[in-house]
Design a protein around this motif. Sequence first.
Motif, short mmCIF file in Angstrom:
data_model
loop_
_atom_site.label_atom_id
_atom_site.label_comp_id
_atom_site.label_asym_id
_atom_site.label_seq_id
_atom_site.Cartn_x
_atom_site.Cartn_y
_atom_site.Cartn_z
N GLY A 210 0.81 -1.21 0.00
CA GLY A 210 0.00 0.00 0.00
C GLY A 210 0.84 1.26 0.00
O GLY A 210 2.02 1.25 -0.39
N LYS A 211 0.23 2.34 0.45
CA LYS A 211 0.92 3.62 0.53
C LYS A 211 0.37 4.41 1.71
O LYS A 211 -0.74 4.16 2.19
CB LYS A 211 0.77 4.41 -0.76
N ARG A 212 1.16 5.36 2.14
CA ARG A 212 0.74 6.26 3.21
C ARG A 212 0.47 7.62 2.61
O ARG A 212 1.35 8.24 2.00
CB ARG A 212 1.85 6.36 4.27
N ASN A 213 -0.79 8.11 2.75
CA ASN A 213 -1.13 9.38 2.12
C ASN A 213 -0.70 10.56 2.98
O ASN A 213 -0.13 10.39 4.07
CB ASN A 213 -2.64 9.44 1.81
N PHE A 214 -0.98 11.76 2.49
CA PHE A 214 -0.50 12.96 3.17
C PHE A 214 -1.20 13.18 4.51
O PHE A 214 -0.73 13.97 5.34
CB PHE A 214 -0.68 14.18 2.27
N LEU A 215 -2.33 12.51 4.74
CA LEU A 215 -3.03 12.62 6.03
C LEU A 215 -2.51 11.62 7.05
O LEU A 215 -2.95 11.63 8.20
CB LEU A 215 -4.53 12.41 5.83
N GLY A 216 -1.59 10.75 6.64
CA GLY A 216 -1.03 9.75 7.54
C GLY A 216 -1.77 8.44 7.53
O GLY A 216 -1.38 7.51 8.24
N LYS A 217 -2.85 8.31 6.75
CA LYS A 217 -3.60 7.06 6.69
C LYS A 217 -2.93 6.08 5.74
O LYS A 217 -2.32 6.47 4.74
CB LYS A 217 -5.04 7.31 6.24
N LEU A 218 -3.05 4.81 6.07
CA LEU A 218 -2.52 3.76 5.22
C LEU A 218 -3.62 3.29 4.28
O LEU A 218 -4.69 2.87 4.71
CB LEU A 218 -2.03 2.57 6.06
N GLU A 219 -3.36 3.37 2.98
CA GLU A 219 -4.24 2.80 1.97
C GLU A 219 -3.65 1.45 1.57
O GLU A 219 -2.69 1.39 0.82
CB GLU A 219 -4.35 3.73 0.76
N LEU A 220 -4.23 0.40 2.10
CA LEU A 220 -3.65 -0.93 1.96
C LEU A 220 -4.42 -1.76 0.94
O LEU A 220 -5.62 -1.59 0.74
CB LEU A 220 -3.62 -1.65 3.30
N ARG A 221 -3.69 -2.67 0.29
CA ARG A 221 -4.24 -3.64 -0.63
C ARG A 221 -3.74 -5.02 -0.23
O ARG A 221 -2.58 -5.18 0.16
CB ARG A 221 -3.81 -3.34 -2.07
N LEU A 222 -4.61 -6.01 -0.32
CA LEU A 222 -4.17 -7.38 -0.04
C LEU A 222 -4.84 -8.35 -0.99
O LEU A 222 -5.93 -8.09 -1.50
CB LEU A 222 -4.43 -7.76 1.42
N THR A 223 -4.18 -9.45 -1.22
CA THR A 223 -4.73 -10.48 -2.10
C THR A 223 -4.16 -11.83 -1.73
O THR A 223 -3.14 -11.92 -1.03
CB THR A 223 -4.41 -10.16 -3.58
N THR A 224 -4.85 -12.86 -2.18
CA THR A 224 -4.41 -14.24 -2.00
C THR A 224 -4.46 -14.92 -3.36
O THR A 224 -4.95 -14.37 -4.34
CB THR A 224 -5.32 -14.99 -1.02
N LEU A 225 -3.94 -16.14 -3.41
CA LEU A 225 -4.05 -16.91 -4.64
C LEU A 225 -5.52 -17.28 -4.87
O LEU A 225 -6.18 -17.80 -3.96
CB LEU A 225 -3.19 -18.18 -4.55
N PRO A 226 -6.06 -17.02 -6.05
CA PRO A 226 -7.48 -17.32 -6.28
C PRO A 226 -7.73 -18.81 -6.37
O PRO A 226 -6.84 -19.60 -6.72
CB PRO A 226 -7.75 -16.63 -7.64
N SER A 227 -8.93 -19.20 -6.02
CA SER A 227 -9.33 -20.60 -6.17
C SER A 227 -9.45 -20.95 -7.64
O SER A 227 -9.46 -20.07 -8.51
CB SER A 227 -10.67 -20.84 -5.46
N TYR A 228 -9.54 -22.23 -7.92
CA TYR A 228 -9.62 -22.68 -9.30
C TYR A 228 -10.86 -22.09 -9.97
O TYR A 228 -11.97 -22.18 -9.45
CB TYR A 228 -9.69 -24.21 -9.35
N GLY A 229 -10.65 -21.48 -11.13
CA GLY A 229 -11.75 -20.90 -11.88
C GLY A 229 -12.12 -19.51 -11.45
O GLY A 229 -13.02 -18.90 -12.05
N ARG A 230 -11.46 -18.97 -10.42
CA ARG A 230 -11.76 -17.62 -9.94
C ARG A 230 -10.76 -16.62 -10.53
O ARG A 230 -9.64 -16.99 -10.89
CB ARG A 230 -11.69 -17.56 -8.42
N VAL A 231 -11.18 -15.37 -10.60
CA VAL A 231 -10.30 -14.32 -11.10
C VAL A 231 -9.52 -13.73 -9.93
O VAL A 231 -9.90 -13.86 -8.77
CB VAL A 231 -11.11 -13.21 -11.80
#
Length: 372
Positions: A162-183
């Motif tokens: 993620g990133k830390r914006n100018f207000l000090g908040k963390l904008e986070l992203r997370l992901t895992t390996l998708p199940s079979y047939g999933r995007v």
Amino acid sequence: MVNFAEAAATFAPEMASNVMRLLPREFQEAFVQSPNVFMFFMSMGLAAVLVSVFWMLTGMGKASRMARIALRAQALKRSKDHRALVLIGEIEGGDHLLRQEMKEAVEDNFGLFSFEQNVQVDLFPIKLKVVPPRAHPETRRRIAVEAAEALERSAADVIVWGKRNFLGKLELRLTTLPSYGRVHEVQDFELGWRVGRPDEIVQRSLAFALARKARPVLHRPQDYKPERLQPIVESLDRMVDAHPAEVGDNLQLDILSDFASGALSLGERGGHIKWLTKALDARQLYLDKVDRTTDPGAWGAAQQEIGRALTALGEREGARDKLEEGAARLRLAMDALRSTDSLQQAEVALRALQRAEQTLQQRRRVGLRWPG
């Protein structure tokens, strides 16, 4: 005081003369005959050299980063054991102290939301782009694929960046390996992280978000014994009561949803009646924040759990109005879930509806009077 302009005017002609003497005689003659043309081509040549050096250094830097990622992933894969493995990527605008605090927060609180107390957390040397939630789906998919490749190479369970914006908040992203047939999908959430003194509730929220992806428990709470499930539900109960402003709305909805599912499971399987009441209140609050038109699956699942909670309360208290309202909610849930791919949720709603209707029919058949 040294006058740099005068010094440059004094040494520049002498330096230019020395440089010209180093050039081949053909170049010197060309400069004498056409100095402007000569300097034009010399400038182009020098620019080409500088551009080549720049791209060469950039390529070497990328190759070095890729080599670091590959070596680190290989080492993690070799040492992988039964514990969940969480990768923390680069945080744009944050320093090493921020990532170290995130690592310690996950290690300290992961066991509150999982059956495994120990977790392996690694500060992984990868930098992924952080795009807005409304960015083009293809852009988000490419970033998710790149993150999934890191997970696959290292045999990890979940990655967060993620990133830390100018207000000090963390904008986070997370992901895992998708199940079979999933995007590939990326989850977005925000945390108000104060470096050096992060709030305990914020640390727990980060651990919860990673635990529910790495070692999901409350997506199928009925598969686990109530005595194992109750400590997790109690931890979520405290987070729901706190309702911290530092935690983003998306993550608070996840906390609310998981708590409602866990509390309902405890109440349905002989737990204290307070869990049914808490599940009903939490799921009603969740339903107020979900739109049926934009997310019919979540809306239908919420109605299904409200119906089950009302049915269970009606059976325990002998309250006909709650049984009837529970049956009505379950019918709404089935109508909404038919238009989605949540077949399992629709099946659960159907079984609960049949149970509620059977209870009502039995009381009418034997002539039992309703209390009060």
